[in-house]
Design a protein around this motif. Sequence first.
Motif, PDB file in Angstrom:
ATOM      1  N   UNK A  26       0.308  -2.265  -4.032  1.00 53.91           N
ATOM      2  CA  UNK A  26       0.131  -3.348  -5.007  1.00 53.91           C
ATOM      3  C   UNK A  26       0.352  -4.716  -4.370  1.00 53.91           C
ATOM      4  N   UNK A  27       1.312  -4.808  -3.453  1.00 53.04           N
ATOM      5  CA  UNK A  27       1.553  -6.080  -2.767  1.00 53.04           C
ATOM      6  C   UNK A  27       0.352  -6.468  -1.922  1.00 53.04           C
ATOM      7  N   UNK A  28      -0.185  -5.500  -1.187  1.00 56.45           N
ATOM      8  CA  UNK A  28      -1.375  -5.761  -0.369  1.00 56.45           C
ATOM      9  C   UNK A  28      -2.553  -6.152  -1.248  1.00 56.45           C
ATOM     10  N   UNK A  29      -2.726  -5.472  -2.367  1.00 53.69           N
ATOM     11  CA  UNK A  29      -3.828  -5.798  -3.279  1.00 53.69           C
ATOM     12  C   UNK A  29      -3.702  -7.214  -3.810  1.00 53.69           C
ATOM     13  N   UNK A  30      -2.497  -7.596  -4.251  1.00 52.60           N
ATOM     14  CA  UNK A  30      -2.284  -8.924  -4.828  1.00 52.60           C
ATOM     15  C   UNK A  30      -2.495 -10.024  -3.793  1.00 52.60           C
ATOM     16  N   UNK A  31      -1.865  -9.873  -2.632  1.00 59.98           N
ATOM     17  CA  UNK A  31      -1.953 -10.921  -1.602  1.00 59.98           C
ATOM     18  C   UNK A  31      -3.386 -11.043  -1.080  1.00 59.98           C
ATOM     19  N   UNK A 168     -10.790  -3.298  -4.530  1.00 63.26           N
ATOM     20  CA  UNK A 168      -9.853  -3.593  -3.439  1.00 63.26           C
ATOM     21  C   UNK A 168      -8.639  -2.683  -3.509  1.00 63.26           C
ATOM     22  N   UNK A 169      -8.113  -2.466  -4.710  1.00 65.27           N
ATOM     23  CA  UNK A 169      -6.970  -1.569  -4.888  1.00 65.27           C
ATOM     24  C   UNK A 169      -7.290  -0.170  -4.355  1.00 65.27           C
ATOM     25  N   UNK A 170      -8.482   0.296  -4.636  1.00 64.86           N
ATOM     26  CA  UNK A 170      -8.880   1.615  -4.138  1.00 64.86           C
ATOM     27  C   UNK A 170      -9.073   1.603  -2.621  1.00 64.86           C
TER      28      UNK A 170
END
Length: 230
Positions: A26-31, A168-170
């Motif tokens: 989730x951190x990678x997705x958000x940033x 992107x999350x996937x």
Amino acid sequence: MPGGFDFQVIYNALPYLFLDGMRFTLTLTLVATLGGIVFGTLLALMRLSRFRLLGIFAATYVNLLRATPLVLVIFWFYFLVPVLVQWMMGARSPVRIDPFWSSVVTFTLFEACYFCEIIRSGIQSLPKGQALAGAALGMTARQNMAYVVLPQALRNMLPLMLTQTIVLFQDTSLVYVLSITDFLGAAAKIAQRDGRLLEMYVFAALVYFVISLFASQAVRLLQKRIAIIR
């Protein structure tokens, strides 16, 4: 439960899966989403610029990365960039890059191409009269874009931007190839440690499916709400 589906192994792994793995995902997705939107906006403005060289550069960048598999871009940045930095700095050994920031930069550069096209389409979807009205009020081109065009275009492109964020999350699961402990990577480590591949991979797939399904439904509701406002 030899030979059966063991729910206990999933239950025992939940803290590690979500506190370490899902938090990283989730951190990678958000940033990467925020970085991709910022860089994508810049690319979109370059593509719409009246300066031809800027448009050619942005179009080449976007088309090149969109035609390249994401997993290959991940490998390029993680393995080749340290060697290039070593060569440029004259270091004795490759410069080590933190896996998290390597992933952030890779996804930001890659996803910016898709956000660029979404933002460019959103800007072009506005009637030209909006920009002409801003110009009639004495606004500069920069003020017109910042205060008139982009705020209205955001409403048109918001559902597509959120949909791209789900993609992107996937896609963040691809960092598993670098042995990074994202959600899929955490599930894989437990699966190999306990020899319960079926349970962990089925559970990981289910989690990705549920999160993506609910997020997609939320985007649909938002899209209907925006349509009503129009």
